[in-house]
Scaffold this active site. Structure first.
Site, PDB file in Angstrom:
ATOM      1  N   ARG A   1       1.162  -3.577  10.376  1.00 49.91           N
ATOM      2  CA  ARG A   1       0.497  -4.452  11.024  1.00 49.91           C
ATOM      3  C   ARG A   1       0.658  -5.702  10.951  1.00 49.91           C
ATOM      4  O   ARG A   1       1.261  -6.137   9.604  1.00 49.91           O
ATOM      5  CB  ARG A   1      -0.816  -4.828  10.576  1.00 49.91           C
ATOM      6  CG  ARG A   1      -2.115  -3.457  11.695  1.00 49.91           C
ATOM      7  CD  ARG A   1      -3.470  -3.994  11.324  1.00 49.91           C
ATOM      8  NE  ARG A   1      -3.567  -2.997  10.208  1.00 49.91           N
ATOM      9  CZ  ARG A   1      -4.401  -2.182   9.494  1.00 49.91           C
ATOM     10  NH1 ARG A   1      -5.270  -1.582  10.591  1.00 49.91           N
ATOM     11  NH2 ARG A   1      -4.179  -1.312   8.903  1.00 49.91           N
TER      12      ARG A   1
ATOM     13  N   SER B   1       2.707  -1.730   0.308  1.00 49.09           N
ATOM     14  CA  SER B   1       1.844  -0.165  -0.200  1.00 49.09           C
ATOM     15  C   SER B   1       2.870   0.637  -0.950  1.00 49.09           C
ATOM     16  O   SER B   1       2.703   1.831  -0.547  1.00 49.09           O
ATOM     17  CB  SER B   1       0.884   0.264   0.190  1.00 49.09           C
ATOM     18  OG  SER B   1       0.132  -1.406   1.353  1.00 49.09           O
TER      19      SER B   1
ATOM     20  N   ASP C   1      -1.711  -3.184  -1.457  1.00 51.47           N
ATOM     21  CA  ASP C   1      -2.700  -2.420  -0.800  1.00 51.47           C
ATOM     22  C   ASP C   1      -4.541  -2.033  -1.200  1.00 51.47           C
ATOM     23  O   ASP C   1      -5.424  -2.493  -1.211  1.00 51.47           O
ATOM     24  CB  ASP C   1      -2.825  -1.230   0.226  1.00 51.47           C
ATOM     25  CG  ASP C   1      -2.530   0.228  -0.258  1.00 51.47           C
ATOM     26  OD1 ASP C   1      -1.323  -0.212  -1.705  1.00 51.47           O
ATOM     27  OD2 ASP C   1      -2.446   1.452   0.415  1.00 51.47           O
TER      28      ASP C   1
HETATM   29  C1  GLC Z   1       1.424   5.012  -2.632  1.00 53.06           C
HETATM   30  C2  GLC Z   1       2.018   3.741  -3.082  1.00 53.06           C
HETATM   31  C3  GLC Z   1       1.492   2.691  -3.430  1.00 53.06           C
HETATM   32  C4  GLC Z   1       0.462   2.900  -2.929  1.00 53.06           C
HETATM   33  C5  GLC Z   1      -0.073   4.091  -2.210  1.00 53.06           C
HETATM   34  C6  GLC Z   1      -1.499   4.231  -0.566  1.00 53.06           C
HETATM   35  O1  GLC Z   1       1.388   5.967  -3.820  1.00 53.06           O
HETATM   36  O2  GLC Z   1       2.713   4.191  -4.041  1.00 53.06           O
HETATM   37  O3  GLC Z   1       1.313   1.642  -3.704  1.00 53.06           O
HETATM   38  O4  GLC Z   1      -1.162   1.930  -2.995  1.00 53.06           O
HETATM   39  O5  GLC Z   1       0.729   5.311  -1.289  1.00 53.06           O
HETATM   40  O6  GLC Z   1      -0.907   3.415   0.238  1.00 53.06           O
END
Ligand code: GLC
Ligand code: BG6
Ligand code: GLC
Length: 925
Positions: A531, A595, A649
């Site tokens: 996004r 993320s 995230d």
């Molecule tokens: C995976 C990523 C992590 C993220 C999570 C949720 O575990 O390694 O960084 O926060 O997914 O999206």
């Protein structure tokens, strides 16, 4: 003038009295026994002294007493008391709450008790077979609880290796072997029926559980029968031989061994030594040999022989029966003492034994019996006083009220044993009010109850525990403490390199304060959607937030291609966005929610450690993603201010939630992936200089278990998923929990069930065999309470199977188990973070808010995740300290946070801490 006869009688009397005086213990002596027992209890619990302790304090892996909701039909075996029994136990819950039992008693011939292990277990299985025939149950695979009343070193509720035989058993090749395995092997050898052995239980534990079913104050189980033993609920933190500090666990004390190290030699008499020397296990079980049914008669016989030899009894004649070991049974003791003045009965008894006695003799025999049983009851009382005092101190109470569930022939049949026992406890533990409740046939019922508790979360009969193993409540507490240790390992400089949970510093040092404002762009890459957003927040008059957002495609060939292509694609989308929203010429600051696990040394730098979830673009791991993105954007000639910050995230979620609620200091994601961040004290973060204030740590908890730490709860399905994933061996916790894997997990289970003929009449379609055909969103749909079953039908039909109504129910059940496990695991790790926060703050009561986001959390019917709150509460239930404080507010919090904290909003916040730009309340959702 005293006559010669009277003098002889007096001297005789004195000699008898002197002999029996060794059996009378005064208050001080009993106090010493109590205190020594206490020392041995502690030694048995401590790691450093456990191996040399005479009271073994064996963990029983029972964490809860029953709560009345147990139900079902169980098979139970009860081996080790006076009788061997096989039982069927039917437990009903609700208004018709009841326990019904059908049992049959079988003999275990002497030569089998002392033959080979194989013969013994074959005999047991032979008896089960007979019983199943008798009940017409050969073809039902019932869950079985096995009461095995001998010391067992347990590593789980269904695993226990025999430490050593006690009482009358001495079968070869059993000690140090797992009794459940031996039983299973014998069932296989017979090859006639199958059973699901769920629990192995000591009789004391079964007795406690049965009594606790009626009386929640019952936390102790006592057996005063053939053998003598006690179990009780101990705080986990005191049981150093088992990992984990939270909650309680039942400990089988095996107090019968008390004194094996010589600590009660001062009160043992020569008769006790003789009994010991003539026993099957000489030197062992010294306390048991002074207190239990199997030995009291023998002690009496030794005294009678001694008195006879000295011409004080039976006219000095030692008859053959008197020389026979075991002839004077403990039940005679009970009978002799019951008939206070009926000497005739005594004489009858003596004649029965052909001992040939007079009325005087009878009086003496009765006194001998009285002395021996009185001492036994007093000693048990002193031991019990040590136990209740320990429980009282554990709980920091001025006064303890507690119930003991009791069983055993000595307690039930002897006329005075129970009274003397109670009097002694009252005297030696004045700060405790102890009630004793007879729990007849306790161990059989108890084994069934334990089996029911262990199976409670394990689902229907159709699905025989493929997922939740070992028992659920134990697992959660255990997972919670393992994760807590991982957190600590990740934070410390020395152990961080080998920690699986990487505990990445984020350089975010505070939560927004609500005054932030501004205009900026946010990129959000890594969740189910890519996004781009523009967020404008102003504080004029009323706080307003304007938001424009676009979702862009991230095709598989791009996320699996080269890193350059991936970032070019991101820059291209950004260019498109700016054009569309007519901001091409504005140099807006950019926040980048990325993320994936990134090592940061500052806010605007993030070295990708490893791809997770669906991503696998080459040449990015080990690189600074901010630089890569900057480069790609510059290449496209987009005008912008440099990227201000890169955030995970979870951090975005925490910040967003924190903007509204200042108490928020934890962020979790339950979506494609799963992860959590929280505010840690700087002084604990050894990887970053400085001790003042706090910093947000991105735990990257998805990697929990990558060192094998979760192997005991991973199933074959989990292993299959891992093998077929982009990153085998990595993110093992994530693969048990998050949306990217749950659908697959359900699909694999359905395939297995269909193969076993449990579903779809055994039909398997090509679609069902295709990876990815069952999606996580299907789970959410199927679990909906109203239309769930029709959804199941629709979804399964699309997979080419024609499900029956039963199939749909079963599939719904599978989905529920998979999501319940997911929610429970998150609850356990979250509970670890919360206890850490609480400890960091040194507060008796932690009030906090957890910000949550993620597609799975948002789409899935909420009840499971509310349950998660409940599960956290369960996890805390054992810790009385925290119990009253945390769960309530946490539950509330989880309830409140069901409002989706939309990803785009969290991006807005991602930049807010650097620029102090705004995000706001009252957004249009
Ligand atoms: C995976 C990523 C992590 C993220 C999570 C949720 O575990 O390694 O960084 O926060 O997914 O999206
Ligand atoms: C019985 C239990 O009621 O009590 C047995 O079912 C237990 O499991 C027994 O071992 C203890 O008493 P005794 O006297 O039979 O050894
Ligand atoms: C023996 C066993 C113990 C059992 C007790 C009562 O002491 O070692 O496990 O609980 O007898 O039956």
């Amino acid at each position: 003038m005293v006559t010669a006869v009277a003098q002889r009688l007096l001297s005789q009397r004195k000699q008898v009295d002197d002999t029996l005086a060794h059996f009378s213990l005064n208050r001080d002596q009993l106090r010493v026994v109590r205190d020594k027992m206490r020392v041995e209890l502690e030694r048995g619990l401590r790691k450093d002294s456990h191996s040399s302790a005479s009271v073994k304090m064996l963990p029983a892996f029972v964490f809860q007493t029953p709560d009345g909701t147990e139900r079902g039909k169980y098979l139970a075996l009860d081996l080790g008391g006076t009788n061997f029994r096989v039982l069927v136990v039917k437990i009903r819950s609700g208004i018709r709450k009841s326990v019904r039992m059908y049992n049959k008693i079988y003999a275990i011939p002497h030569e089998i008790m002392q033959g080979t292990g194989e013969e013994l277990f074959d005999h047991i299985v032979h008896c089960i077979s007979d019983f199943l025939d008798y009940m017409g149950m050969k073809n039902t695979r019932l869950p079985l609880g096995f009461t095995f009343s001998f010391p067992c070193r347990q590593t789980g509720i269904d695993k226990g290796s025999l430490v050593s035989w006690t009482k009358g058993f001495k079968a070869t090749d059993c000690e140090d072997h797992d009794v459940v395995d031996m039983l299973r092997d014998a069932i296989k050898r017979r090859n006639e029926f199958d059973l699901d052995i769920v629990a192995v239980v000591n009789d004391t534990v079964g007795t406690m559980m049965t009594c606790a079913y009626e009386d929640s104050k019952c936390e102790i189980g006592l057996i005063a029968g053939t053998g003598s033993n006690v179990c009780y609920m101990e705080d986990m933190r005191n049981i150093e031989t088992v990992e984990g500090d939270e909650g309680q666990m039942c400990v089988n004390t095996e107090w019968g061994g008390f004194g094996e190290n010589g600590c009660i030699e001062d009160i043992r008499t020569k008769f006790d030594r003789e009994v010991d020397e003539g026993s099957l296990n000489s030197g062992k079980q010294r306390f048991e040999k002074m207190t239990s049914g199997m030995y009291l008669g023998e002690i009496v016989r030794q005294i009678l022989i001694d008195l006879t030899k000295r011409g004080l009894l039976f006219r000095g004649r030692i008859t053959e029966p008197l020389k026979t070991r075991g002839i004077f049974e403990t039940k005679f003791l009970s009978q002799i003492e019951r008939f206070i003045s009926t000497y005739t009965l005594i004489i009858a008894l003596m004649h029965l034994q052909s001992l040939g006695s007079t009325c005087d003799d009878s009086i003496i025999v009765k006194e001998v019996c009285g002395a021996v049983s009185h001492r036994a009851a007093q000693l048990c009382g002193a031991g019990m006083a040590a136990i209740v005092e320990k429980i009282r101190e554990n709980r920091g109470l001025e006064h303890l009220e507690i119930t003991v569930g009791v069983d055993g022939t000595l307690y039930k049949l002897h006329p005075h044993f129970s009274r003397v026992l109670k009097d002694t406890v009252r005297d030696l533990a004045p700060k405790c009010t102890v009630s004793f409740v007879l729990s007849e046939d306790g161990s059989g019922k108890g084994a069934a109850l334990i089996t029911a508790v262990a199976r409670r979360y394990c689902g229907q009969h159709r699905l025989s525990r493929p997922l939740l193993q070992p028992p659920f409540d134990y697992t959660l507490l255990e997972i919670m403490s393992r994760f807590r240790r991982e957190l600590e390992k990740g934070l410390s400089q020395d152990t961080n390199p080998t920690a699986t949970v990487k505990m990445l510093p984020t350089f975010v040092r505070s939560i927004p304060d609500g005054t932030e404002k501004g205009d900026f762009i946010a990129l959000d890459l890594g969740g189910s959607n890519f996004r781009i957003l523009r967020v404008k927040v102003s504080h004029e008059k009323k706080q307003t937030v304007q938001m424009e957002t676009e979702i862009y495609d991230t095709p598989e060939d791009i996320i699996h291609g080269s890193g350059t292509r991936l970032f070019d694609h991101v820059a291209e989308c950004l260019g498109d966005f700016m054009e569309k929203h007519k901001i091409k010429d504005k140099k807006l600051p950019v926040g980048f929610t990325f993320s994936f696990p990134c090592a940061q040394t500052k806010l605007d730098e993030g070295i990708l450690l490893t791809w997770t979830k669906r991503f696998k673009a080459s040449g990015v791991e080990g690189m600074d993603v901010v630089k890569l993105l900057n480069k790609a954007i510059k290449k496209r000639g987009v005008r912008f201010t440099d990227i201000m910050a890169v955030v995970n995230d979870t951090v975005g979620t925490m910040m967003t939630c924190g903007f509204d609620d200042h108490r928020c200091e934890v962020g979790i994601i339950i979506g494609t992936g799963t992860n959590a961040c929280y505010m840690e004290e700087m002084r604990h973060i050894e990887l970053v200089e400085g001790d003042e204030g706090r910093m947000c740590i991105n735990t990257e908890w998805g990697a929990f278990g990558d060192d094998g730490m979760l192997e005991d709860i991973r199933t074959d399905f989990d292993r299959d998923i891992d093998r077929g994933s982009l990153n085998p061996g990595k993110q093992l916790f994530e693969k048990m929990v998050s949306g990217m894997y749950m659908g697959e997990l359900v699909r694999l289970i359905l395939v297995k069930m269909a193969r076993e003929g449990l579903l779809f009449e055994g039909r398997i379609t090509p679609e069902l065999l295709t990876k990815g055909k069952f999606e996580t969103k299907h789970i959410s749909a199927i679990e909906k309470s109203k239309e769930g079953l029709s959804k199941a039908k629709e979804i399964l039909a699309r997979l080419g199977v024609e499900p029956s109504a039963d199939d749909c129910i079963a599939v719904q059940h599978v989905c529920a188990i998979v999501s319940f496990r997911s929610a429970s695991l998150v609850a356990a790790t979250l509970a670890a973070i919360l206890t850490r926060l609480k400890d960091n703050k040194h507060v008796p009561r932690l009030k906090t808010t957890v910000g949550i986001d993620g597609s799975l959390y948002k789409m899935h019917p909420q009840c499971v995740w509310c349950l998660m709150g409940g599960v956290v509460a369960v996890a805390f239930a054992g810790i009385s300290l925290i119990y009253s404080s945390l769960p309530v507010c946490l539950l509330g919090t989880l309830g409140v946070c069901t409002k989706p904290f939309a990803g785009w909003y969290q991006n807005a916040m991602s930049a807010s801490f650097s620029r102090k730009v705004a995000a706001a309340k009252g957004l249009p959702w």
